[in-house]
Enzyme design. Structure first.
Site, short mmCIF file in Angstrom:
data_model
loop_
_atom_site.label_atom_id
_atom_site.label_comp_id
_atom_site.label_asym_id
_atom_site.label_seq_id
_atom_site.Cartn_x
_atom_site.Cartn_y
_atom_site.Cartn_z
N ASP A 85 0.82 -1.21 0.00
CA ASP A 85 0.00 0.00 0.00
C ASP A 85 0.86 1.26 0.00
OD1 ASP A 85 -2.43 -1.25 -0.14
OD2 ASP A 85 -2.69 -1.38 2.03
N GLU B 3 -10.18 -48.79 11.61
CA GLU B 3 -8.96 -48.06 11.23
C GLU B 3 -8.59 -47.07 12.33
OE1 GLU B 3 -10.26 -46.01 7.73
OE2 GLU B 3 -10.34 -47.84 6.52
N LYS C 67 -7.85 -43.65 13.95
CA LYS C 67 -8.34 -42.33 13.53
C LYS C 67 -7.23 -41.31 13.78
CE LYS C 67 -12.26 -39.21 13.99
NZ LYS C 67 -11.53 -37.97 14.11
N ASP D 130 -5.24 -37.88 13.85
CA ASP D 130 -5.63 -36.51 14.10
C ASP D 130 -4.86 -35.58 13.17
OD1 ASP D 130 -7.22 -34.86 15.44
OD2 ASP D 130 -6.09 -34.86 17.32
N TYR E 71 -7.85 -43.27 2.82
CA TYR E 71 -8.84 -44.12 3.49
C TYR E 71 -10.26 -44.01 2.93
CZ TYR E 71 -9.44 -39.76 6.15
OH TYR E 71 -9.63 -38.46 6.50
N LYS F 252 -14.22 -42.65 19.87
CA LYS F 252 -13.16 -41.80 20.42
C LYS F 252 -12.54 -42.40 21.68
CE LYS F 252 -12.90 -38.05 18.29
NZ LYS F 252 -13.52 -36.86 18.35
N CYS G 43 -24.66 -8.47 34.64
CA CYS G 43 -23.82 -8.77 33.47
C CYS G 43 -22.49 -8.03 33.62
CB CYS G 43 -24.53 -8.35 32.19
SG CYS G 43 -23.48 -8.45 30.74
N CYS H 198 -22.38 -5.28 30.39
CA CYS H 198 -23.20 -4.08 30.27
C CYS H 198 -23.82 -3.66 31.60
CB CYS H 198 -24.30 -4.28 29.22
SG CYS H 198 -25.61 -5.40 29.76
N CYS I 149 -28.09 -12.31 30.80
CA CYS I 149 -28.07 -10.86 30.85
C CYS I 149 -29.37 -10.38 30.22
CB CYS I 149 -26.87 -10.35 30.08
SG CYS I 149 -27.02 -8.65 29.57
N CYS J 161 -26.52 -4.86 25.11
CA CYS J 161 -25.33 -5.48 25.69
C CYS J 161 -24.31 -5.72 24.58
CB CYS J 161 -25.69 -6.79 26.38
SG CYS J 161 -24.24 -7.64 27.02
S1 IVH Z 1 -13.48 -41.54 6.93
C1 IVH Z 1 -17.16 -40.35 4.78
N1 IVH Z 1 -11.36 -42.65 8.04
O1 IVH Z 1 -11.75 -37.88 10.99
C2 IVH Z 1 -15.85 -40.73 5.39
N2 IVH Z 1 -11.81 -40.35 8.53
O2 IVH Z 1 -14.02 -36.91 12.49
C3 IVH Z 1 -15.26 -39.65 6.20
N3 IVH Z 1 -10.14 -39.29 9.97
O3 IVH Z 1 -12.92 -35.70 8.49
C4 IVH Z 1 -13.93 -39.87 6.75
N4 IVH Z 1 -8.85 -41.05 10.23
O4 IVH Z 1 -10.36 -36.01 8.76
C5 IVH Z 1 -12.10 -41.53 7.91
N5 IVH Z 1 -9.52 -43.74 8.92
C6 IVH Z 1 -10.25 -42.63 8.80
C7 IVH Z 1 -9.89 -41.42 9.44
C8 IVH Z 1 -10.69 -40.30 9.27
C9 IVH Z 1 -9.03 -39.77 10.53
C10 IVH Z 1 -10.63 -37.90 10.14
C11 IVH Z 1 -11.08 -37.21 8.87
C12 IVH Z 1 -12.54 -36.90 9.09
C13 IVH Z 1 -12.59 -36.83 10.58
C14 IVH Z 1 -14.00 -37.03 11.11
#
Ligand code: IVH
Length: 699
Positions: free
Chosen positions: A48, A133, A135, A137, A245, A333, A427, A430, A445, A451
């Site tokens: 800019d 599988e 999961k 992160d 996956y 989970k 509150c 406010c 509130c 507010c």
């Molecule tokens: S299947 C329709 N498989 O978890 C199928 N997801 O909480 C959708 N993730 O968005 C996903 N490991 O980012 C699938 N073995 C696995 C996974 C997996 C990790 C993640 C993925 C999804 C999220 C959902």
């Protein structure tokens, strides 16, 4: 950029001409870097400054304005960042299970789909094959291959629209640029998780700490931050990996089961998680879960649970999808991780509906690799029940993405001079009285829109990712614009002008015009996002989608919500009849429209928007004979279970209601049907036998 700029008064004509020439070249170069290569070398602010200098010189020497002057070019550039891409098949999420009970219900619903005689002849429904599988992160990505060549790589985004990060994804060694092996469909979208192994994460953070840069909270954030880099060379330096996956679009079928799918992915050059295991029946699933839980810490990457997927793709198709997740998969989970720390203070946050939420301020502590400094205390009763006091040593826990919570107080460690916490009855923002109505857990509130906290929180919600998603207008800007009285209500956002921003701290002509462009882009919005953005109590994204799907158009929705205020009306009955909308939600919707200031807000917004587009179903099959129709099932069906029939009807674009009304298009009558059939006859609603219905939908 020249640091010692000569003052305009002493600039000679020759010097001015030379500087204009240099600026024209320099600005053009930065335009190219920014818009075409996503690799700007200078900040928006510095850019800019260049343009301002150019304009200032031109104002002094108008006769020197060049034909190729940057001031003559209309910037037709897209806003910063990545191009948006619409997924050809939505990228869904997963439903979560937090205990074995949830897994049993999931398995029961899968078995329910296996009730057809021909299924039972084929499989024992107690040992249905389900793939389990780990999961991971990380963050999901979609890779589109055409004739075996990687053409497009995208983030998940909101599941419907993601970002084009092809160049970044191509830097990953575990993502083939060309598929190997054979048998891949001409068009195939491979989906999976991009992640960082723990070692890579720690090394990256150590480096950042050395460089004085902020560290990432966890491997997932680090992976996301590394992937979404405009400078691809940064992504290339990070040890990101990809596990395949799932898949999105496929031009032809290529497997009959999920295990076969994973085997193909491997042949085509992808990494798949070799800990995945094909299980038979629920006992094997739970054993796998326990097994993986036990070795969790030894895995090189972070996992937050196990994903179960029905192995038979034919069955997956029959089960279909609910609004945000497939019915054939489940994320089981792991339980929360806990730690102890000192609670130094309790502060009160005011939400967008005015509820006062107590938050614990903690001495920072690491829980499962994340530094936690705040935790929710839920509400007044919870504080009392646990007798939480400032100065207490507390147990806190984190469960996946959930906000950390205070679980209990370690009373033995309590300071001798502590006193019970007194919840405020005013509150903190406010100063209005904060009252707790009978039967309510939250103290609210009473300030309403006077507010600031409520107004600002509503605006933040309005621009958030799943609502209007205005790029470049974050919570921070909303708070600042609110302070400066530039934005007081949602409609004001659309009345904002670049000239109001330019010159304010942190804003220049480029950033201001980028923001205005991002706002312009949102003058057309889909009905479901619009509904969600209003922040009506209990109306989350899934509910907003249900409403948009049912009412279809903005005009119809508003008219029906207003009519539904009368509990005797057909509109009220229809609202309650929508599968997934309960009475208390219906009451909140009606209450929202009863408030004149809410109606004004909606009207005002309607006036500044170009179009609120009707809800389009993402996955409706072309030419569906029941798209948009309202159908009701009654009696026992023989060809498939009720849940499967419902899922099929929804997949074909129908709205499935629980009871017959004047708006019902078809009543499907199974065996032993009761009063619904009579009511349909009385109302003149078309009834179909199960066979007629199967013929209609072509199955
Ligand atoms: S299947 C329709 N498989 O978890 C199928 N997801 O909480 C959708 N993730 O968005 C996903 N490991 O980012 C699938 N073995 C696995 C996974 C997996 C990790 C993640 C993925 C999804 C999220 C959902």
């Amino acid at each position: 950029m020249s640091l010692a700029e000569k003052s305009l008064e002493t600039l000679t004509e020759t010097e001015a001409a030379a500087e204009l020439e240099r600026l024209a070249g320099e600005i053009a170069r930065h335009d190219k870097l920014y818009h075409e290569q996503d690799a700007p070398e200078i900040s928006d602010g510095d850019y800019d400054l260049l343009r301002r200098r150019n304009n200032a010189i031109e104002a002094h020497f108008p006769e020197l304005i060049r034909a190729d002057s940057p001031s003559r070019k209309v910037g037709a550039a897209p806003s910063s960042g990545f191009a948006k891409v619409r997924h050809s098949k939505p990228m869904l999420s997963l439903d979560n299970a937090f205990d074995e009970g949830d897994v049993y219900s999931f398995f029961a619903s899968v078995r329910n789909f296996f009730r057809r005689p021909e299924d039972l002849a084929r499989v024992d429904d107690k040992t249905i094959e389900v793939m389990a599988e780990p999961k991971i992160d990380g963050l999901s990505a979609s890779l589109r291959y055409e004739n075996g060549v990687l053409m497009l790589g995208a983030t998940r985004g909101d599941g419907v629209v993601g970002e084009d990060i092809t160049a970044n994804l191509k830097t990953l060694g575990t993502i083939p640029k060309k598929l190997s092996g054979k048998g891949w469909p001409a068009v195939i979208e491979i989906r999976g998780e991009v992640y960082l192994e723990r070692d890579g994460f720690f090394a990256l953070n150590a480096q950042r700490e050395k460089d004085g840069e902020p560290v990432f909270a966890n491997p997932r954030n680090a992976a996301a931050g590394s992937l979404r880099q405009l400078d691809v060379s940064i992504t290339a330096r990070r040890p990101l990996r990809f596990f395949a996956y799932a898949w999105g679009e496929a031009s032809e079928p290529f497997a009959k089961t999920h295990s076969e799918t994973l085997a193909h992915f491997k042949e085509w050059g992808f990494s798949t998680n070799d800990r995945s295991k094909l299980c038979h029946g629920i006992d094997e699933l739970l054993a796998f879960y326990a097994e993986i839980g036990a070795v969790r810490a030894e895995l090189p990457y972070d996992i937050d649970g196990v994903v179960y997927k029905v192995n038979d793709l034919g069955l997956q198709e029959r089960m279909g999808f609910a609004s945000r997740a497939p019915r054939w998969a489940l994320a089981h989970k792991f339980p929360a991780q806990q730690a102890q720390t000192v609670l130094t203070d309790i502060i009160i946050q005011v939400g967008r509906q005015g509820s006062l939420t107590p938050v614990a301020v903690l001495e920072p502590i690491t829980v499962g690799g994340v530094v936690v400094q705040r935790a929710t205390l839920h509400n007044e009763d919870e504080i009392q029940r646990k007798d939480v006091r400032p100065g207490d040593t507390v147990v806190i826990q984190r469960a996946g993405d959930v906000i950390p919570q205070v679980v209990s107080v370690i009373k033995e460690r309590r300071p001798t001079d502590s006193a019970p916490y007194v919840f405020p009855d005013h509150c903190p923002v406010c100063g209005s009285l904060a009252v707790r109505e009978e039967g309510q857990v939250a103290r609210r509130c009473t300030g309403g829109l006077i507010c600031d906290a409520q107004a600002v929180e509503r605006l933040k919600h309005f621009v958030s990712r799943d609502a209007f998603d205005i790029e470049g207008l974050g919570a921070k800007h909303i708070a600042a614009f609110w302070e400066e009285k530039l934005i007081q209500k949602p409609g004001d956002i659309f009345r904002l002008q670049a000239s109001q921003l330019d010159g304010r701290e942190g804003w220049g002509p480029l950033s201001a015009s980028n923001l205005i462009r991002a706002i312009e882009a949102r003058r057309v919005i889909s009905l479901d996002r619009f509904i969600y953005s209003l922040g009506i109590t209990q109306v989350g994204q899934a509910t907003a989608k249900l409403l948009a799907r049912y009412y279809r158009s903005f005009g119809n929705w508003v008219a029906e919500m207003e009519q539904a205020a009368d509990p005797e009306s057909e509109a009220w009955r229809a609202l309650n009849d929508i599968h997934g909308i309960g009475e208390s939600m219906a009451a909140d919707l009606v209450a929202f429209f009863r408030e004149p200031h809410n109606r004004d807000l909606v009207e005002d917004l309607r006036g500044v928007l170009k179009e609120i587009t009707d809800y389009e179903r993402v996955a409706v099959q072309a030419g569906s004979p029941i798209a948009g129709k309202s159908v009701v099932f009654t009696g026992t069906l023989t060809a498939m279970s009720r849940s499967e029939a419902k899922a099929r009807a929804e997949a074909l674009g129908a709205n499935v209601a629980g009871s017959v009304s004047g708006k019902t298009d078809y009543l499907i009558v199974g065996e032993d049907a009761g009063s619904k059939a009579e009511k349909a006859r009385a109302l003149g609603v078309k009834t179909l036998t199960e066979q007629e219905w199967l013929d209609l939908i072509g199955s």
